[in-house]
Design an enzyme around this catalytic site. Structure first.
Site, PDB file in Angstrom:
ATOM      1  N   GLY A   1       0.841  -1.203   0.000  1.00 24.65           N
ATOM      2  CA  GLY A   1       0.000   0.000   0.000  1.00 24.65           C
ATOM      3  C   GLY A   1       0.868   1.241   0.000  1.00 24.65           C
TER       4      GLY A   1
ATOM      5  CB  VAL B   1      -0.886   5.465   5.855  1.00 25.71           C
ATOM      6  CG1 VAL B   1      -0.120   4.695   6.921  1.00 25.71           C
ATOM      7  CG2 VAL B   1      -1.936   6.336   6.509  1.00 25.71           C
TER       8      VAL B   1
ATOM      9  CB  THR C   1      -9.617  -0.340   5.984  1.00 26.51           C
ATOM     10  OG1 THR C   1      -9.137   0.873   6.625  1.00 26.51           O
ATOM     11  CG2 THR C   1      -8.520  -1.367   6.009  1.00 26.51           C
TER      12      THR C   1
ATOM     13  CB  THR D   1      -7.587   2.485  10.719  1.00 28.57           C
ATOM     14  OG1 THR D   1      -6.587   3.507  10.811  1.00 28.57           O
ATOM     15  CG2 THR D   1      -8.557   2.601  11.875  1.00 28.57           C
TER      16      THR D   1
ATOM     17  CG  LEU E   1     -11.527   1.543  15.286  1.00 29.96           C
ATOM     18  CD1 LEU E   1     -12.608   0.480  15.407  1.00 29.96           C
ATOM     19  CD2 LEU E   1     -11.632   2.214  13.914  1.00 29.96           C
TER      20      LEU E   1
ATOM     21  CG  ASN F   1      -8.991   8.548  13.838  1.00 34.05           C
ATOM     22  OD1 ASN F   1      -8.154   9.379  14.200  1.00 34.05           O
ATOM     23  ND2 ASN F   1      -8.817   7.813  12.766  1.00 34.05           N
TER      24      ASN F   1
ATOM     25  CG  LEU G   1      -8.353  13.195  17.731  1.00 35.51           C
ATOM     26  CD1 LEU G   1      -7.349  12.606  16.747  1.00 35.51           C
ATOM     27  CD2 LEU G   1      -7.798  14.471  18.361  1.00 35.51           C
TER      28      LEU G   1
ATOM     29  CB  CYS H   1      -9.292   8.864   9.296  1.00 33.76           C
ATOM     30  SG  CYS H   1      -7.839   8.288   8.429  1.00 33.76           S
TER      31      CYS H   1
ATOM     32  CE  LYS I   1      -5.083  18.652   8.352  1.00 33.35           C
ATOM     33  NZ  LYS I   1      -4.406  17.731   9.313  1.00 33.35           N
TER      34      LYS I   1
END
Ligand code: NAD
Ligand code: UDX
Length: 465
Positions: free
Chosen positions: A10, A14, A93, A133, A222, A225, A228, A277, A340
C-alpha cells in the site's frame, strides 16, 4: 532479531510517508513499498520528486534523499513479500458500499487479499504489521487465514496503527506523541514486538513507544479518531447557538480551551470535518458496537456523524438563504477543495457536499484549490452520482487562478484553511465581484473586520458579527 528488510503493501497517504521516514531514519534497513496501482508507483518513482502522488510538506525532500538508496517503490508485490522479514499492511479500509454492514462496516477485502498473498508467497517466517486502521479483532481473522497454509512458515501479527494527520504527516512521523504496538503475550509474540520497537527506537525515545495487547491497540486507533472527531462535532454543535445568542464560538473555544483538562487543540469550529478517517472509523465503531448488541454505545458515537452532516448541510443552506433564497445561475466561488490545508487529499471533504447541495439549486460553481487538480474535483462529484458527469462539468468550473474564480461571483465560500487565502489582494477581489459581495467563511480563516472595511458582507461560523 534485527530487522534489515521491510516491505509495505500500500503506497498511499500512510504507506508512502511512513516508509519514507523509516527509510530516512534507518539507513541500514531496506524498505520496499509496493502497490497494485501501477500509475501510483510510477508517480512515486518519477525522477522529478515534485510529481510524487502524495503532497505533504517536507515529503519530497525525504523521498529525494532515500529513494534508490534504501527506499524503493515497486509493483512486484510478491518479490517484496518474499524478501522481507517484516511486512506492513497499509492498504485502504474504506466503508463498505455493498452487502451486510453497507455504509458502516469497514471493507476488509483488500486486507484479506494481502493476508492470502503473504500466506501463498512466504517461504520463511514473517512478522506482519497491521498499519491500516482495522476493526478490533481483525488480527484474529488474519491469523486464521495465514496459519492454515501447511507451509510450515510461522507468522506473528502485530498491530501498529498510524496516528499521523495529513498536512503534518512528516512532523507527526518525525516526533510522534506516541507509537503504539500491540502484540501477543507469548514469547514469540514478544520477540516480534521487540523487533518493531527496535525499528522505531532508531529515532523515537523508548518512553514514547507504548506496547499493549493486539486488541487494545486495534481499538485504541478507532477510539482516538472517535475522540478527535467528537471534539470537532462538540464545538460545531454550539455554533448555531452562538449565532442565535451573540456569543462568539472562537471566544467560547478560547475560554474553555484554557482549562488544562480540556486543552486548546481541536476546538476550531468549521463547516464540518472531512478526510478519509474520521467518518469511516466512527461508522466502523458504531457498527462493531451494534454487532455486539451495544445499542447505547453505538447511538452515542453515531451522534458525532449526525452533527457533522448537519453542519455541512446547514452551511450550504445558510448560503442559499443569505443569497435571497436562490442561487440559480449565480456564480459562487469556492476557495479550497481539499479536506484541510497542506494536503491534496479530498476524501470526504466538506466542499464536495456543499457543492452538491448548491448544484441541486442550480448554482454555477467556480473552484480554486492550490493543490487539487481539476480531474479530482470532477471525480469527487461524479462519485456521488447525484447527476451525470456532463452535468457536473456544466455546473462546476475548476480554475488555476483564485482571482479568476472570484471574478463576477455573487459569493465566495472558504472551504479549506489554506494560508495563502489570507494574503490575497481582497480589494481587487471585491472590485471584481457582483454586489453585495458576500463571503461565507467555513473555516473562520479570514480577518472579517478587514474584509468588512472593504465592503464585503462576511458570515463566519458561530458568530453574528
Ligand atoms: P490510500 O487509499 O491512500 O492507499 C492505499 C493503497 O493500497 C492504494 O494505493 C491501493 O492501491 C493499495 N492496495 C490496496 N490493496 C492492495 C493489495 N492487495 N496489494 C497492493 N496494494 C494494495 O489509503 P491511506 O490513506 O494510505 O490509508 C491506508 C490505511 O491507513 C487505512 O486503513 C486508513 O484508515 C489508515 N490511516 C490513514 C490515515 C490518513 O491520514 N490517510 C492516517 C492513519 C491511518
Ligand atoms: C485524522 C487524525 O487526526 C489522525 O490522528 C489520524 O491518524 C487520521 O485522521 P486527518 O484526517 O488527516 O487526521 O486530519 P485532522 O487534522 O484530524 O483533521 C480532520 C478534519 O477535521 C479536517 O477536515 C479538519 O479541517 C477538521 N478539523 C480539525 C476541524 O474542523 N476543527 C478542528 O479543530 C480540527
Amino acid at each position: 532479531m534485527s530487522i534489515t528488510r521491510i516491505c509495505c503493501i500500500g503506497a498511499g497517504y500512510v504507506g508512502g510517508p511512513t516508509m519514507a521516514v523509516i527509510a530516512k531514519k534507518c539507513p541500514h534497513i531496506k524498505v520496499t513499498v509496493v502497490d497494485l496501482n501501477e500509475q501510483r508507483i510510477a508517480a512515486w518513482n518519477d525522477p522529478d520528486v515534485n510529481n510524487i502522488p502524495v503532497y505533504e510538506p517536507g515529503l519530497s525532500e525525504v523521498v529525494a534523499e532515500a529513494r534508490g538508496r534504501n527506499l524503493f517503490f515497486s509493483t512486484d508485490v510478491e518479490a517484496a513479500i518474499d524478501e522481507a522479514q517484516m511486512i506492513f499492511i497499509s492498504v485502504n479500509t474504506p466503508t463498505k458500499t455493498y452487502g451486510a454492514g453497507k455504509g458502516q462496516a469497514a471493507d476488509l477485502k483488500w486486507i484479506e487479499l494481502c493476508a492470502r498473498q503473504i500466506a501463498r508467497v512466504a517461504k520463511d517466517d514473517k512478522i506482519i504489521v497491521e498499519k491500516s486502521t482495522l476493526p478490533v479483532r481483525t488480527a484474529s481473522a488474519i491469523r486464521d487465514i495465514i496459519t492454515h497454509t501447511g507451509s510450515g512458515v510461522h507468522f506473528q501479527i502485530l498491530s501498529n496503527p498510524e496516528f499521523l494527520a495529513e498536512g503534518t504527516a512528516m512532523e507527526d512521523l518525525d516526533a510522534p506523541d506516541r507509537v503504539l504496538i500491540g502484540g501477543d503475550s507469548t514469547p514469540e509474540g514478544q520477540v516480534a514486538v521487540k523487533a518493531l520497537v527496535e525499528v522505531y527506537a532508531n529515532w523515537i525515545p523508548q518512553e514514547r513507544i507504548l506496547t499493549t495487547n493486539v486488541w487494545s491497540s486495534e481499538l485504541s486507533k478507532l477510539t482516538a479518531n472517535a475522540f478527535l472527531a467528537q471534539r470537532v462535532s462538540s464545538i460545531n454543535s454550539l455554533t448555531e447557538l452562538c449565532e442565535k445568542t451573540e456569543a462568539d464560538i472562537s471566544e467560547v473555544a478560547r475560554a474553555i480551551g484554557t482549562d488544562s483538562r480540556i486543552g486548546p487543540k481541536f476546538l476550531k469550529a468549521s463547516v464540518g470535518f472531512g478526510g478519509s478517517c474520521f467518518q469511516k472509523d466512527i461508522l466502523n465503531l458504531v457498527y462493531i458496537a451494534r454487532s455486539y448488541g451495544l445499542q447505547e454505545t453505538a447511538d452515542y458515537w453515531e451522534q458525532v456523524i449526525i452533527m457533522n452532516d448537519h453542519q455541512k448541510k446547514r452551511f450550504a443552506n445558510q448560503m442559499i438563504k443569505n443569497l435571497y433564497n436562490t442561487v440559480n445561475g449565480k456564480k459562487i466561488a469556492f476557495l479550497g477543495w481539499a479536506f484541510k490545508k497542506d494536503t491534496n487529499d479530498t476524501r470526504e471533504s466538506a466542499a464536495i457536499y456543499v457543492a452538491d447541495h448548491l448544484l441541486y439549486e442550480q448554482a454555477d460553481i467556480s473552484v480554486y484549490d492550490p493543490k487539487v487538480p481539476e480531474r479530482q474535483v470532477y471525480a469527487d462529484l461524479d462519485y456521488l452520482v447525484s447527476r451525470s458527469p456532463e452535468e457536473n462539468k456544466k455546473g462546476v468550473k475548476v480554475v488555476e487562478d483564485p482571482y479568476e474564480a472570484c471574478k463576477d461571483a455573487h459569493a465566495i465560500a472558504v472551504l479549506t484553511e489554506w494560508e495563502e487565502f489570507k494574503n490575497y489582494d481582497w480589494q481587487r477581489i471585491y472590485d471584481s465581484m457582483l454586489k453585495p459581495a458576500k463571503i461565507f467563511d467555513g473555516r473562520n480563516l479570514l480577518d472579517a473586520e478587514k474584509l468588512r472595511a472593504i465592503g464585503f458582507q462576511v458570515r463566519s461560523i458561530g458568530s453574528t458579527l
